[in-house]
Design a protein around this motif. Structure first.
Motif, PDB file in Angstrom:
ATOM      1  N   ASN A  81      -8.665   7.075   0.984  1.00 28.44           N
ATOM      2  CA  ASN A  81      -9.674   6.321   0.233  1.00 28.44           C
ATOM      3  C   ASN A  81      -9.652   4.826   0.518  1.00 28.44           C
ATOM      4  O   ASN A  81      -9.718   4.002  -0.397  1.00 28.44           O
ATOM      5  CB  ASN A  81      -9.510   6.568  -1.271  1.00 28.44           C
ATOM      6  N   GLY A  82      -9.519   4.457   1.776  1.00 32.53           N
ATOM      7  CA  GLY A  82      -9.580   3.048   2.148  1.00 32.53           C
ATOM      8  C   GLY A  82      -8.296   2.264   1.987  1.00 32.53           C
ATOM      9  O   GLY A  82      -8.262   1.078   2.247  1.00 32.53           O
ATOM     10  N   THR A  83      -7.229   2.914   1.537  1.00 39.28           N
ATOM     11  CA  THR A  83      -5.938   2.238   1.423  1.00 39.28           C
ATOM     12  C   THR A  83      -4.894   2.996   2.238  1.00 39.28           C
ATOM     13  O   THR A  83      -5.066   4.177   2.532  1.00 39.28           O
ATOM     14  CB  THR A  83      -5.455   2.153  -0.042  1.00 39.28           C
ATOM     15  N   THR A  84      -3.823   2.313   2.581  1.00 42.63           N
ATOM     16  CA  THR A  84      -2.734   2.947   3.322  1.00 42.63           C
ATOM     17  C   THR A  84      -1.450   2.752   2.539  1.00 42.63           C
ATOM     18  O   THR A  84      -1.166   1.662   2.044  1.00 42.63           O
ATOM     19  CB  THR A  84      -2.591   2.330   4.726  1.00 42.63           C
ATOM     20  N   MET A  85      -0.667   3.827   2.430  1.00 42.76           N
ATOM     21  CA  MET A  85       0.617   3.777   1.741  1.00 42.76           C
ATOM     22  C   MET A  85       1.691   4.349   2.657  1.00 42.76           C
ATOM     23  O   MET A  85       1.380   5.092   3.581  1.00 42.76           O
ATOM     24  CB  MET A  85       0.554   4.550   0.430  1.00 42.76           C
ATOM     25  N   ASN A  86       2.923   3.976   2.422  1.00 47.94           N
ATOM     26  CA  ASN A  86       4.038   4.509   3.204  1.00 47.94           C
ATOM     27  C   ASN A  86       4.442   5.868   2.666  1.00 47.94           C
ATOM     28  O   ASN A  86       4.571   6.049   1.454  1.00 47.94           O
ATOM     29  CB  ASN A  86       5.238   3.552   3.151  1.00 47.94           C
ATOM     30  N   ALA A  87       4.643   6.809   3.574  1.00 50.56           N
ATOM     31  CA  ALA A  87       5.102   8.139   3.180  1.00 50.56           C
ATOM     32  C   ALA A  87       6.614   8.136   3.040  1.00 50.56           C
ATOM     33  O   ALA A  87       7.317   7.476   3.803  1.00 50.56           O
ATOM     34  CB  ALA A  87       4.690   9.172   4.221  1.00 50.56           C
ATOM     35  N   VAL A  88       7.092   8.848   2.047  1.00 51.50           N
ATOM     36  CA  VAL A  88       8.519   9.092   1.845  1.00 51.50           C
ATOM     37  C   VAL A  88       8.666  10.575   1.546  1.00 51.50           C
ATOM     38  O   VAL A  88       7.685  11.257   1.238  1.00 51.50           O
ATOM     39  CB  VAL A  88       9.096   8.246   0.677  1.00 51.50           C
TER      40      VAL A  88
END
Length: 149
Positions: free
Chosen positions: A44-51
């Motif tokens: 949705n237009g954002t990027t987060m780090n996967a853990v």
């Protein structure tokens, strides 16, 4: 007394609206197991780090950095292991055995991934597709490595 009933009614409506919004967003379809290095999830237009423990949804795009890798387990037991410098998107997924609704479609834009089939490939092999910029693979229950430049 009337004010209390109105407040209760508004609170109940709010709960239903929020529940509807959560349902519209969809349920998670997979979970990250082993994450090593820099893995991003674009949603949705954002990027987060996967853990480890991060969840995936339909339309999520996963991008791994150089020297990074990740293991992903889908609800039906399908496993994807992503290699370094990989860009892959979950385009469609459904695992609803009671309704006989099955769909697994991922798009590998670049990089490499190891696919190991789960229940969808066993119950409805024609429902599994893995695509690259140059090919679409129909999976009939197996394990393979796929690469895209």
């Amino acid at each position: 007394m009337k004010r209390l009933k109105l407040t209760s009614l508004l609170a109940a409506v709010g709960v239903f609206v929020l529940a509807g919004a959560a349902h519209a967003a969809g349920e998670s379809v997979a979970t990250f197991n082993n994450v090593s290095g820099d893995i991003g999830i674009a949603r949705n237009g954002t990027t987060m780090n996967a853990v480890s423990g991060s969840t995936l949804f339909v339309s999520d795009r996963i991008v791994s950095g150089a020297g990074s890798s990740a293991g992903i387990v889908f609800k039906d037991g399908t496993q994807l292991t992503l290699g370094p410098s990989t860009d892959i998107q979950v385009r469609d997924y459904a695992f609803e055995p009671k309704q006989a609704k099955f769909e697994f479609f991922v798009y590998l834009a670049r990089g490499a991934a190891v696919y190991s089939s789960g229940m969808i490939a066993k119950l409805s092999p024609e429902s599994v597709k893995v695509a690259t910029p140059t090919a679409t693979i129909g999976v009939r229950g197996t394990r393979f490595i796929i690469e895209a430049d």
